[in-house]
Each structure stands twice: as C-alpha cells, then as structure tokens.
Motif scaffolding. Structure first.
Motif, PDB file in Angstrom:
ATOM      1  N   ILE A 101      55.272  21.990  39.469  1.00 60.78           N
ATOM      2  CA  ILE A 101      53.886  22.010  39.014  1.00 60.78           C
ATOM      3  C   ILE A 101      53.390  23.433  39.235  1.00 60.78           C
ATOM      4  O   ILE A 101      53.537  23.986  40.323  1.00 60.78           O
ATOM      5  N   ASP A 102      52.837  24.030  38.189  1.00 59.62           N
ATOM      6  CA  ASP A 102      52.382  25.416  38.290  1.00 59.62           C
ATOM      7  C   ASP A 102      51.194  25.610  37.346  1.00 59.62           C
ATOM      8  O   ASP A 102      50.798  24.699  36.624  1.00 59.62           O
ATOM      9  N   PHE A 103      50.648  26.812  37.353  1.00 59.61           N
ATOM     10  CA  PHE A 103      49.513  27.153  36.503  1.00 59.61           C
ATOM     11  C   PHE A 103      49.833  28.417  35.729  1.00 59.61           C
ATOM     12  O   PHE A 103      50.516  29.302  36.240  1.00 59.61           O
ATOM     13  N   ALA A 104      49.316  28.499  34.508  1.00 58.78           N
ATOM     14  CA  ALA A 104      49.475  29.715  33.707  1.00 58.78           C
ATOM     15  C   ALA A 104      48.322  29.793  32.716  1.00 58.78           C
ATOM     16  O   ALA A 104      47.684  28.787  32.399  1.00 58.78           O
ATOM     17  N   ASP A 105      48.069  31.001  32.232  1.00 59.05           N
ATOM     18  CA  ASP A 105      47.083  31.158  31.177  1.00 59.05           C
ATOM     19  C   ASP A 105      47.587  30.412  29.945  1.00 59.05           C
ATOM     20  O   ASP A 105      48.798  30.317  29.717  1.00 59.05           O
ATOM     21  N   LYS A 106      46.652  29.904  29.158  1.00 59.62           N
ATOM     22  CA  LYS A 106      46.989  29.078  27.998  1.00 59.62           C
ATOM     23  C   LYS A 106      48.037  29.730  27.092  1.00 59.62           C
ATOM     24  O   LYS A 106      48.984  29.086  26.671  1.00 59.62           O
ATOM     25  N   ASP A 107      47.863  31.033  26.840  1.00 61.81           N
ATOM     26  CA  ASP A 107      48.782  31.719  25.931  1.00 61.81           C
ATOM     27  C   ASP A 107      50.072  32.168  26.612  1.00 61.81           C
ATOM     28  O   ASP A 107      50.917  32.802  25.996  1.00 61.81           O
ATOM     29  N   GLU A 108      50.237  31.856  27.901  1.00 58.10           N
ATOM     30  CA  GLU A 108      51.454  32.267  28.617  1.00 58.10           C
ATOM     31  C   GLU A 108      52.269  31.090  29.128  1.00 58.10           C
ATOM     32  O   GLU A 108      53.240  31.281  29.855  1.00 58.10           O
ATOM     33  N   ILE A 109      51.892  29.869  28.758  1.00 58.63           N
ATOM     34  CA  ILE A 109      52.596  28.691  29.280  1.00 58.63           C
ATOM     35  C   ILE A 109      54.058  28.673  28.846  1.00 58.63           C
ATOM     36  O   ILE A 109      54.940  28.407  29.652  1.00 58.63           O
ATOM     37  N   GLY A 110      54.325  28.989  27.581  1.00 54.86           N
ATOM     38  CA  GLY A 110      55.708  29.012  27.104  1.00 54.86           C
ATOM     39  C   GLY A 110      56.552  29.987  27.899  1.00 54.86           C
ATOM     40  O   GLY A 110      57.672  29.676  28.321  1.00 54.86           O
ATOM     41  N   GLU A 111      56.002  31.177  28.122  1.00 53.87           N
ATOM     42  CA  GLU A 111      56.694  32.216  28.885  1.00 53.87           C
ATOM     43  C   GLU A 111      56.897  31.770  30.335  1.00 53.87           C
ATOM     44  O   GLU A 111      57.968  31.969  30.925  1.00 53.87           O
ATOM     45  N   ALA A 112      55.879  31.141  30.921  1.00 55.63           N
ATOM     46  CA  ALA A 112      55.967  30.681  32.308  1.00 55.63           C
ATOM     47  C   ALA A 112      57.048  29.604  32.452  1.00 55.63           C
ATOM     48  O   ALA A 112      57.818  29.613  33.419  1.00 55.63           O
ATOM     49  N   LYS A 113      57.124  28.709  31.471  1.00 58.40           N
ATOM     50  CA  LYS A 113      58.148  27.658  31.520  1.00 58.40           C
ATOM     51  C   LYS A 113      59.546  28.258  31.412  1.00 58.40           C
ATOM     52  O   LYS A 113      60.473  27.814  32.081  1.00 58.40           O
ATOM     53  N   LEU A 114      59.687  29.285  30.563  1.00 56.67           N
ATOM     54  CA  LEU A 114      60.982  29.965  30.440  1.00 56.67           C
ATOM     55  C   LEU A 114      61.382  30.618  31.758  1.00 56.67           C
ATOM     56  O   LEU A 114      62.556  30.575  32.148  1.00 56.67           O
ATOM     57  N   LEU A 115      60.418  31.215  32.426  1.00 55.58           N
ATOM     58  CA  LEU A 115      60.691  31.839  33.721  1.00 55.58           C
ATOM     59  C   LEU A 115      61.192  30.788  34.713  1.00 55.58           C
ATOM     60  O   LEU A 115      62.182  30.998  35.418  1.00 55.58           O
ATOM     61  N   TRP A 116      60.528  29.641  34.749  1.00 55.34           N
ATOM     62  CA  TRP A 116      60.981  28.561  35.637  1.00 55.34           C
ATOM     63  C   TRP A 116      62.378  28.095  35.251  1.00 55.34           C
ATOM     64  O   TRP A 116      63.219  27.839  36.133  1.00 55.34           O
ATOM     65  N   GLU A 117      62.643  27.976  33.950  1.00 59.71           N
ATOM     66  CA  GLU A 117      63.981  27.550  33.517  1.00 59.71           C
ATOM     67  C   GLU A 117      65.046  28.508  34.028  1.00 59.71           C
ATOM     68  O   GLU A 117      66.107  28.084  34.490  1.00 59.71           O
ATOM     69  N   GLN A 119      64.751  30.501  36.681  1.00 55.59           N
ATOM     70  CA  GLN A 119      64.835  30.402  38.138  1.00 55.59           C
ATOM     71  C   GLN A 119      65.576  29.138  38.570  1.00 55.59           C
ATOM     72  O   GLN A 119      66.382  29.175  39.488  1.00 55.59           O
ATOM     73  N   ILE A 120      65.316  28.026  37.893  1.00 50.95           N
ATOM     74  CA  ILE A 120      66.000  26.777  38.237  1.00 50.95           C
ATOM     75  C   ILE A 120      67.483  26.879  37.892  1.00 50.95           C
ATOM     76  O   ILE A 120      68.335  26.334  38.591  1.00 50.95           O
ATOM     77  N   SER A 121      67.794  27.627  36.839  1.00 56.16           N
ATOM     78  CA  SER A 121      69.194  27.880  36.506  1.00 56.16           C
ATOM     79  C   SER A 121      69.875  28.622  37.663  1.00 56.16           C
ATOM     80  O   SER A 121      71.001  28.291  38.061  1.00 56.16           O
ATOM     81  N   ASP A 122      69.176  29.618  38.222  1.00 58.17           N
ATOM     82  CA  ASP A 122      69.708  30.342  39.387  1.00 58.17           C
ATOM     83  C   ASP A 122      69.901  29.381  40.567  1.00 58.17           C
ATOM     84  O   ASP A 122      70.917  29.434  41.266  1.00 58.17           O
ATOM     85  N   LEU A 123      68.924  28.509  40.782  1.00 53.86           N
ATOM     86  CA  LEU A 123      69.001  27.538  41.874  1.00 53.86           C
ATOM     87  C   LEU A 123      70.233  26.643  41.696  1.00 53.86           C
ATOM     88  O   LEU A 123      70.984  26.399  42.644  1.00 53.86           O
ATOM     89  N   LYS A 124      70.457  26.179  40.469  1.00 56.61           N
ATOM     90  CA  LYS A 124      71.604  25.307  40.205  1.00 56.61           C
ATOM     91  C   LYS A 124      72.912  26.032  40.506  1.00 56.61           C
ATOM     92  O   LYS A 124      73.848  25.437  41.039  1.00 56.61           O
ATOM     93  N   HIS A 125      72.991  27.313  40.163  1.00 54.06           N
ATOM     94  CA  HIS A 125      74.198  28.104  40.459  1.00 54.06           C
ATOM     95  C   HIS A 125      74.405  28.221  41.970  1.00 54.06           C
ATOM     96  O   HIS A 125      75.514  28.082  42.461  1.00 54.06           O
ATOM     97  N   VAL A 126      73.324  28.475  42.684  1.00 54.79           N
ATOM     98  CA  VAL A 126      73.408  28.660  44.145  1.00 54.79           C
ATOM     99  C   VAL A 126      73.907  27.386  44.825  1.00 54.79           C
ATOM    100  O   VAL A 126      74.726  27.454  45.732  1.00 54.79           O
ATOM    101  N   ILE A 127      73.401  26.219  44.379  1.00 53.74           N
ATOM    102  CA  ILE A 127      73.815  24.981  45.054  1.00 53.74           C
ATOM    103  C   ILE A 127      75.010  24.304  44.398  1.00 53.74           C
ATOM    104  O   ILE A 127      75.437  23.237  44.831  1.00 53.74           O
ATOM    105  N   GLY A 128      75.559  24.938  43.359  1.00 54.80           N
ATOM    106  CA  GLY A 128      76.749  24.401  42.713  1.00 54.80           C
ATOM    107  C   GLY A 128      76.478  23.189  41.846  1.00 54.80           C
ATOM    108  O   GLY A 128      77.321  22.307  41.708  1.00 54.80           O
TER     109      GLY A 128
END
Length: 130
Positions: A101-117, A119-128
């Motif tokens: 759950i996060d917050f972003a400006d209306k016109d930056e939500i797509g970009e914010a979701k990509l950033l999370w994707e 970061q979560i991809s990095d997390l998945k790599h770290v934990i295998g």
C-alpha cells in the motif's frame, strides 16, 4: 497542488511468511532489496538511495504479518503518507503474497507501480522466489 492517491498492489511470492517478514521489517532485510542502505535508530528508519535519503517512522507492525512506515518531515513529525507491506497467506492453498500500500500523485501512479514491480522483483531474487 494535487493530493497523493492511495493505491494497492499484490505480488505473489514463493516464500515462507516468516522469511518474508525478515526482509520487510529489518534494516538489513530492507537494504537487500528496497533501498541501497537502511539504517534505524529506535523507531526511525533512514532509507538511502544513491544521493537521496528519506526518513520514516515504523508506525505499526504486526509480527509476521505487516509493517507500516510513515514518512516524516525534517523535524521527525509524521506526514500523512506512508507505505505498508503486508503478508497475505491464502487459507486454502497457503500461497503467500505481499500486499503493498503506497501513495503517489495521480499522474505518477503507473510509474510508482513499475518501481514497486522492480523492487519486488529484486526481493524475489534475494529470497530465491524466482
């Protein structure tokens, strides 16, 4: 000035909830995937990316389930914005997901979701969990 909008994204993660919780709740775990470096002093966490740094207060945590970091201003006063990482376990299949759950400006939500994707991809790599 537009106010930020709250959004949620769910990521399936192949991990035990206990292991995942270590990566979302501790400075050492967070620094492996979320930021370049994470320091904590009491309830305050400093997230460092390249040359920028942001401070947040661990405003709530439920052991093994979720953490919420509330962003703070220069005087360590809470702002209205936070991000929350919650672990969901399907009762039937026992599949584990991470709810962001996060917050972003209306016109930056797509970009914010990509950033999370990313970061979560990095997390998945770290934990295998790839």
């Amino acid at each position: 000035m537009d106010s930020k909008i709250r959004y949620e994204i769910e990521f399936p993660i192949n991990s035990s909830p206990q292991l995942l919780y270590q990566y979302i709740s501790t400075p050492s775990g967070l620094s492996e995937w979320f930021a370049d470096n994470v320091n904590s002093r009491g309830e305050f966490f400093t997230f460092i990316w390249n040359d920028s740094e942001e401070k947040a207060r661990l405003s709530s945590k439920k052991s093994g389930e979720k953490v919420r970091f509330k962003w703070v201003d220069g005087n360590n006063k809470d702002t209205e914005f936070y991000f929350e990482l919650g672990i969901l376990v399907d009762e039937i299949t026992k599949d584990v997901s991470l709810m962001v759950i996060d917050f972003a400006d209306k016109d930056e939500i797509g970009e914010a979701k990509l950033l999370w994707e990313n970061q979560i991809s990095d997390l998945k790599h770290v934990i295998g969990s790839v």
